[in-house]
Design an enzyme around this catalytic site. Sequence first.
Site, PDB file in Angstrom:
ATOM      1  N   TYR A  12      -3.748   0.837   3.311  1.00 23.92           N
ATOM      2  CA  TYR A  12      -4.670   0.200   2.548  1.00 23.92           C
ATOM      3  C   TYR A  12      -6.217   1.143   3.166  1.00 23.92           C
ATOM      4  O   TYR A  12      -6.606   2.018   2.254  1.00 23.92           O
ATOM      5  CB  TYR A  12      -5.216  -1.006   2.668  1.00 23.92           C
ATOM      6  CG  TYR A  12      -6.739  -1.490   2.171  1.00 23.92           C
ATOM      7  CD1 TYR A  12      -6.820  -0.797   0.890  1.00 23.92           C
ATOM      8  CD2 TYR A  12      -7.381  -2.343   2.668  1.00 23.92           C
ATOM      9  CE1 TYR A  12      -8.184  -1.378   0.308  1.00 23.92           C
ATOM     10  CE2 TYR A  12      -8.516  -3.025   2.021  1.00 23.92           C
ATOM     11  CZ  TYR A  12      -8.824  -2.194   0.951  1.00 23.92           C
ATOM     12  OH  TYR A  12     -10.119  -2.690   0.437  1.00 23.92           O
ATOM     13  N   ASP A  32       4.266   6.721   9.325  1.00 24.59           N
ATOM     14  CA  ASP A  32       4.353   5.532   8.544  1.00 24.59           C
ATOM     15  C   ASP A  32       5.999   4.885   8.035  1.00 24.59           C
ATOM     16  O   ASP A  32       6.574   5.797   7.934  1.00 24.59           O
ATOM     17  CB  ASP A  32       3.500   5.583   7.324  1.00 24.59           C
ATOM     18  CG  ASP A  32       2.933   4.141   6.767  1.00 24.59           C
ATOM     19  OD1 ASP A  32       3.883   3.246   6.434  1.00 24.59           O
ATOM     20  OD2 ASP A  32       1.883   4.120   6.544  1.00 24.59           O
ATOM     21  N   ILE A  54       6.188   3.227  14.111  1.00 28.37           N
ATOM     22  CA  ILE A  54       5.217   3.869  15.534  1.00 28.37           C
ATOM     23  C   ILE A  54       5.980   3.288  16.559  1.00 28.37           C
ATOM     24  O   ILE A  54       5.533   3.984  17.792  1.00 28.37           O
ATOM     25  CB  ILE A  54       4.072   3.353  15.124  1.00 28.37           C
ATOM     26  CG1 ILE A  54       2.886   4.100  16.165  1.00 28.37           C
ATOM     27  CG2 ILE A  54       3.752   1.876  15.216  1.00 28.37           C
ATOM     28  CD1 ILE A  54       2.825   5.631  16.097  1.00 28.37           C
ATOM     29  N   ALA A  82      -0.488  -1.290  12.409  1.00 31.41           N
ATOM     30  CA  ALA A  82      -0.513  -2.482  13.070  1.00 31.41           C
ATOM     31  C   ALA A  82      -0.176  -3.739  12.236  1.00 31.41           C
ATOM     32  O   ALA A  82      -0.236  -3.608  10.897  1.00 31.41           O
ATOM     33  CB  ALA A  82      -1.589  -2.832  13.748  1.00 31.41           C
ATOM     34  N   SER A  84      -1.399  -6.797  10.609  1.00 31.56           N
ATOM     35  CA  SER A  84      -2.875  -7.307  10.359  1.00 31.56           C
ATOM     36  C   SER A  84      -2.979  -8.296   9.606  1.00 31.56           C
ATOM     37  O   SER A  84      -4.070  -8.837   9.513  1.00 31.56           O
ATOM     38  CB  SER A  84      -3.460  -5.880   9.600  1.00 31.56           C
ATOM     39  OG  SER A  84      -2.697  -5.816   8.193  1.00 31.56           O
ATOM     40  N   TYR A 148      -3.642 -12.374  15.824  1.00 28.76           N
ATOM     41  CA  TYR A 148      -4.305 -10.946  15.694  1.00 28.76           C
ATOM     42  C   TYR A 148      -5.121 -10.390  16.306  1.00 28.76           C
ATOM     43  O   TYR A 148      -5.169  -9.521  16.949  1.00 28.76           O
ATOM     44  CB  TYR A 148      -4.409 -11.053  14.132  1.00 28.76           C
ATOM     45  CG  TYR A 148      -4.983  -9.613  13.611  1.00 28.76           C
ATOM     46  CD1 TYR A 148      -4.339  -8.633  13.748  1.00 28.76           C
ATOM     47  CD2 TYR A 148      -6.015  -9.628  13.105  1.00 28.76           C
ATOM     48  CE1 TYR A 148      -4.665  -7.333  13.385  1.00 28.76           C
ATOM     49  CE2 TYR A 148      -6.767  -8.561  12.748  1.00 28.76           C
ATOM     50  CZ  TYR A 148      -6.109  -7.245  12.818  1.00 28.76           C
ATOM     51  OH  TYR A 148      -6.626  -5.861  12.416  1.00 28.76           O
ATOM     52  N   ASN A 177     -13.098  -7.569   7.356  1.00 22.16           N
ATOM     53  CA  ASN A 177     -13.133  -7.959   5.876  1.00 22.16           C
ATOM     54  C   ASN A 177     -13.377  -6.766   5.027  1.00 22.16           C
ATOM     55  O   ASN A 177     -14.505  -6.591   4.152  1.00 22.16           O
ATOM     56  CB  ASN A 177     -14.375  -9.108   5.706  1.00 22.16           C
ATOM     57  CG  ASN A 177     -13.897 -10.426   6.342  1.00 22.16           C
ATOM     58  OD1 ASN A 177     -12.713 -10.611   6.535  1.00 22.16           O
ATOM     59  ND2 ASN A 177     -15.139 -11.112   6.387  1.00 22.16           N
ATOM     60  N   LEU A 197      -8.693 -12.257   0.992  1.00 22.32           N
ATOM     61  CA  LEU A 197      -9.474 -13.100  -0.201  1.00 22.32           C
ATOM     62  C   LEU A 197      -9.390 -12.397  -1.531  1.00 22.32           C
ATOM     63  O   LEU A 197      -9.295 -12.994  -2.569  1.00 22.32           O
ATOM     64  CB  LEU A 197     -10.716 -13.642   0.403  1.00 22.32           C
ATOM     65  CG  LEU A 197     -11.647 -14.374  -0.292  1.00 22.32           C
ATOM     66  CD1 LEU A 197     -10.763 -15.490  -0.324  1.00 22.32           C
ATOM     67  CD2 LEU A 197     -12.898 -14.827   0.180  1.00 22.32           C
ATOM     68  N   ARG A 227     -19.104 -14.980   4.210  1.00 16.78           N
ATOM     69  CA  ARG A 227     -18.143 -13.782   4.477  1.00 16.78           C
ATOM     70  C   ARG A 227     -19.057 -12.435   4.434  1.00 16.78           C
ATOM     71  O   ARG A 227     -19.584 -12.369   3.270  1.00 16.78           O
ATOM     72  CB  ARG A 227     -16.793 -13.772   3.927  1.00 16.78           C
ATOM     73  CG  ARG A 227     -15.921 -15.009   4.507  1.00 16.78           C
ATOM     74  CD  ARG A 227     -14.621 -14.980   3.786  1.00 16.78           C
ATOM     75  NE  ARG A 227     -13.680 -14.009   4.125  1.00 16.78           N
ATOM     76  CZ  ARG A 227     -12.762 -13.996   5.090  1.00 16.78           C
ATOM     77  NH1 ARG A 227     -12.866 -15.235   5.784  1.00 16.78           N
ATOM     78  NH2 ARG A 227     -12.224 -13.103   5.356  1.00 16.78           N
TER      79      ARG A 227
END
Length: 237
Positions: A12, A32, A54, A82, A84, A148, A177, A197, A227
């Site tokens: 992302y 990746d 990785i 990672a 996530s 995490y 976020n 979310l 948030r």
Amino acid sequence: VRACIISGGIGYIGSHVMWHLRHLFDVLVVIDDLRGSVISKLELPELLLIQTDICDRSLPDFMAKKLLELGVESSVFLHLAADSSVPICNERPEHSYFNNLVGTINALSIAEKCAVGHFVFASSASVYKEVGLERFSENSQLGGVSAYGRTKLACEFLLEDWSNKSRIKTTVFRFFNVAGASSQHKVGELRENDDHLLPQIFSAIQMQKPFFIYGDDFETRDGTCIRDYIHVDDVAD
């Protein structure tokens, strides 16, 4: 030749970062394994994809050879790969600690072998302890509120010790976020069963299903959580 090595570059944040970096480097080298991405649905700039995990311990030597073949004289490394997902990390902490810590150790080994001048680590604001409505800053108390967050904090400790003896400049970049998508390119959050979310809200709208906000005992007017979000292009910039 000047290269940017990006682990998790098809993800992302990485897919947005590449559009911001494409004019600054001669080649974008992406590591990746594609397990968290749908590459066929993404609009990406020209890149060299190394499709592997990785955590593969043979990767540092392979990358050193590959960059030598490309004639790379200088490079930077953006480590974005990672686990996530907070729920998944909480459910399988041993798996997430392995992926995030070993992945970072491997990334540092690659950096040492590949003429990297600057190493940037994508951390998280989840490395901080809960502070309620109290304002916090980079100097607030660390501790992490999830498995995490604690994997990211463990990686930060590793990076601090490593950078003390390394010639490579190191940046730990904490954010949280991250939301939105590029207005210019076809990239965004495309994970299946996304637990973030905003994708859940849009999925609920599209599927015409109810959406639930949990938590009613926060110190706010209606008891729900406040948030704060940052646009993914602002992070990339």
